[in-house]
Scaffold this motif. Sequence first.
Motif, PDB file in Angstrom:
ATOM      1  N   THR A 395       0.848  -1.190   0.000  1.00 47.33           N
ATOM      2  CA  THR A 395       0.000   0.000   0.000  1.00 47.33           C
ATOM      3  C   THR A 395       0.881   1.236   0.000  1.00 47.33           C
ATOM      4  O   THR A 395       1.916   1.278   0.679  1.00 47.33           O
ATOM      5  N   THR A 604       3.818  -1.062   3.792  1.00 48.02           N
ATOM      6  CA  THR A 604       3.398   0.314   3.509  1.00 48.02           C
ATOM      7  C   THR A 604       4.571   1.122   2.973  1.00 48.02           C
ATOM      8  O   THR A 604       5.690   1.018   3.487  1.00 48.02           O
ATOM      9  N   GLU A 641      -1.136   0.576  -7.731  1.00 48.64           N
ATOM     10  CA  GLU A 641      -1.269   1.289  -6.465  1.00 48.64           C
ATOM     11  C   GLU A 641      -0.864   2.751  -6.606  1.00 48.64           C
ATOM     12  O   GLU A 641      -1.553   3.649  -6.107  1.00 48.64           O
ATOM     13  N   ARG A 645      -3.243   6.119  -6.206  1.00 49.69           N
ATOM     14  CA  ARG A 645      -2.972   7.172  -5.231  1.00 49.69           C
ATOM     15  C   ARG A 645      -2.736   8.521  -5.901  1.00 49.69           C
ATOM     16  O   ARG A 645      -3.176   9.567  -5.404  1.00 49.69           O
TER      17      ARG A 645
END
Length: 916
Positions: A395, A604, A641, A645
């Motif tokens: 993430t 992360t 991802e 974002r």
Amino acid sequence: MQDRKSFADRLANQNKSRQKLEERLKQLASRPKKLTSKVREKLAPDSSPTTDSPLTSKRVDPWKGARVQLIADRTFHETASGTAARLQPWARTLINVALDASESGGVHLCFIWPAEFEPIALLHSLINLERHFAKDMFGIRTLLYPGTHATRLSLNSFSSSRKDLVDLYRSMLTTEGGYAHFEPATSSKAFESVLEALNNIEMWGNEAPDPNLGALTPVFVFDHGQNAWEPEARVQLDNELRKIARRSNRRDIKEQVSSEWSDTIEAPGAMFVLHSETSRKDWKEALASKALSGLHRPELLIFNGTSRASQSSFGSVQRIPELLRFAMDNGYQACGSLVITDDPRSFFSLRARLAELRIAFTTKVLAAEGEQAILATNALPDGWQPAQRTLAYCTASIVDRDASQVALAFQRIANDSGSEGDASHAAAMTACLFVLRLSNLPAGFSDLSKLDDNETDYRRRENSWVHVKTGLEASLTAGAFNRKRDELERAVAKAERLIDDWSDATPMAARLLSEVKKYALDSRSGLSIVLPNVHYVELARRFLKRKLGADWERSDQRTTWITQSAVKTALATRAQASHFVFVGINRTILKLLVTHQDIPHGSTILVAYRQANGTLITLRGLREVAEFKAYRGRIGLLIQELERRLAEVPNPLLIGKIGDINLTFRFDETGGSSSGGEQNAHKFELENGRSMFAAGWVYRYGSEETPHFRRVAASAVNVGDLVFEMGEELRTELESELHVGSTSSRSALYPERILLKLYHDEVQNRCSRIFGAKTRSVLARAILEAMIRIDPKVRDCRPGRIYYWLALGSEGDTRPHAPKDSKYFKVFCKALQMDEEQATRHWNFIRNARRLNQNLGRELATRYAEILFQPESAEVYRKLSEVAIKRLQASAVRCVFRVEAIVAPLSSKSSERSGG
């Protein structure tokens, strides 16, 4: 009277002599020609003989078509350990591409990834050896750019088998008329002398080390100040020649080797290094010099575009296409060219730039994995292919956008106000980098700029906005920004608003705080935080301690702090035990995320807007490369991802023009003045614009001596010497091995605290070895008894003092750890088997532990150097493994630079020595 022959008899004798001479010439013509370097030059492509030339039918080019076999039979060894090393499969492929290019010409853009393809100089030596083993004694001449005077040092790290070279020598010996004749395809007296010396050593059975590749490779570096090619090594095979018994034989071989080895025209297999500091004017001088002009022109041009070269001189790597175009326009169009990179961004940038300049080229992409990318002690087998990587979803959180907008404004002002090297351009780019680096800081601006009694003026100045703004105002006063005054004032105002908003916490720090609360406080899974270096670890810990208050101790116990240099080991041991958070993303972290087998699912990534945009462009390019199919699954997940974002960020920016830059602040001590403003140390001006200060000892590198790194007094260093300067990357690696900056250590940001920790670690290890495992009180009494045996006068020494010398106190303890009177402390050191010099050094440092100054910064660098180059002590008292020490010593070669000028301390009688 003496009888005189008649005139007819003399004519008859002359005719008979002519007939004998003609018969001898016919015999010589029927034998294979021994082509010297000069004859070979006459047969060069740009002066090829006509079909009627008698040399055409006699030409022998066995080196044509020389290739590295699938199963390489060459034997190499690491010089330090003696461990056998073999070529990696992709290195073998690249050498064959280079051999093709040297014969057929053409430009080849080679991309090796994800391994770090260094050092490039090894490539020349390996290509050269293949030509030698094809009986081409003159070898191949190459031009390497960019490089430094230390480029050749990597050649000393590996040795070639003496037996292989002796077998080559004997294979070219023929016997005729009871005499042995050496019959190579091309001749070089210098290299033949080297082979003869090795044959004598092997034949006489003397024990001698195998010759390292540096002893077999003449290297010349272009001195842009003198406009001449300067030979780097003046002694060849010195260690091996010492094993020849007869002094006359040693002298004769040395003279024969040296006669051509330093000759730019006749040196066998010479590598010509074009320094990274050379300008376009220097290129013209270097390429048109007698050493490289006409028939002496190199057969191969090698351009170093690796990530290591970018870190040393980013601008030089960017200029590679321009130099290639310049060379092709100035008589080098027939030379083969290799442009090598291991950085994805550099690959895509170089590919686009070569196309813009209309340079025809072919692309070669090679997948490569491993710590050693060329010669490796654990080389992968032939036919190796990367294993398919399991999918690991990560993430991402994009923590800032506004900083990129402000940075773009400063960059536009810099580009419109001057060129690189101008003060105005540098001032605007410094502001651009400051804003970007601040957005990537895992702390608040107050944590970075907080005034601390232990913090140096130099460090506060370099990492402060006041210093940046002062540079802008100075350029504005000088009239550099007159046309951009309004735009500059708006950019400065926006930057100051951001700095005010980020005083308590940057967006990166705020996001890190939420991750710590989630995984270290609300969850018991634990947290591993990956940061660029130990200084960023300390800043993050300072910030979290300030924000978490009473919860700090509990969260710190559940958090593991990892630097980028130690993350590979940490992934292998903790991947399943905790949640990983990567603060920032660069080429190192990108490689790990895409290729490392143990990346935990769900990790992360906290990434600034500039980094996210640049990383996305790189990943899209990598996805299209067929050779990286094994990594394509992870690449695709990261692309999805980051796209998701970035789509959430309003008003996206076009920030592609901001280059690939280092987004971390620097904390190393590079200032040279003491607090009193008087220079109290030698100042060494090094190549590439570096400078180094040393008050006591310096480690000098000597390729002709073993060990190569020798400690000498700073006053004994001369212009032209190669000296060691601890680089930020090597320092981070060493501190990771020493566990500086871990949860158990004191502040890693301040040199006096690191030095204090190093002192106490050594004391604890010596106590354990000498007195065994005992409680603190029992140990103190045992040490006092040993002190009394050394000097009965120390009976008055209180045990409390020994308690204090044995261990650190509470968190943040920086009190003096030695008495004002050194006599008891020195006896204490003797009881722990420290010599007088060590005891004095510890005492001088510990007495001044409260006052952090630049002398302590230099002292820390010196202590680190001693750990590196005194391996016996490091293994015993620092608990460093032999493997780690050898790896760090190999990296130390990258931190060697030539001294260009020396400024002595003002207190010295001689105020300045320079190389003018």
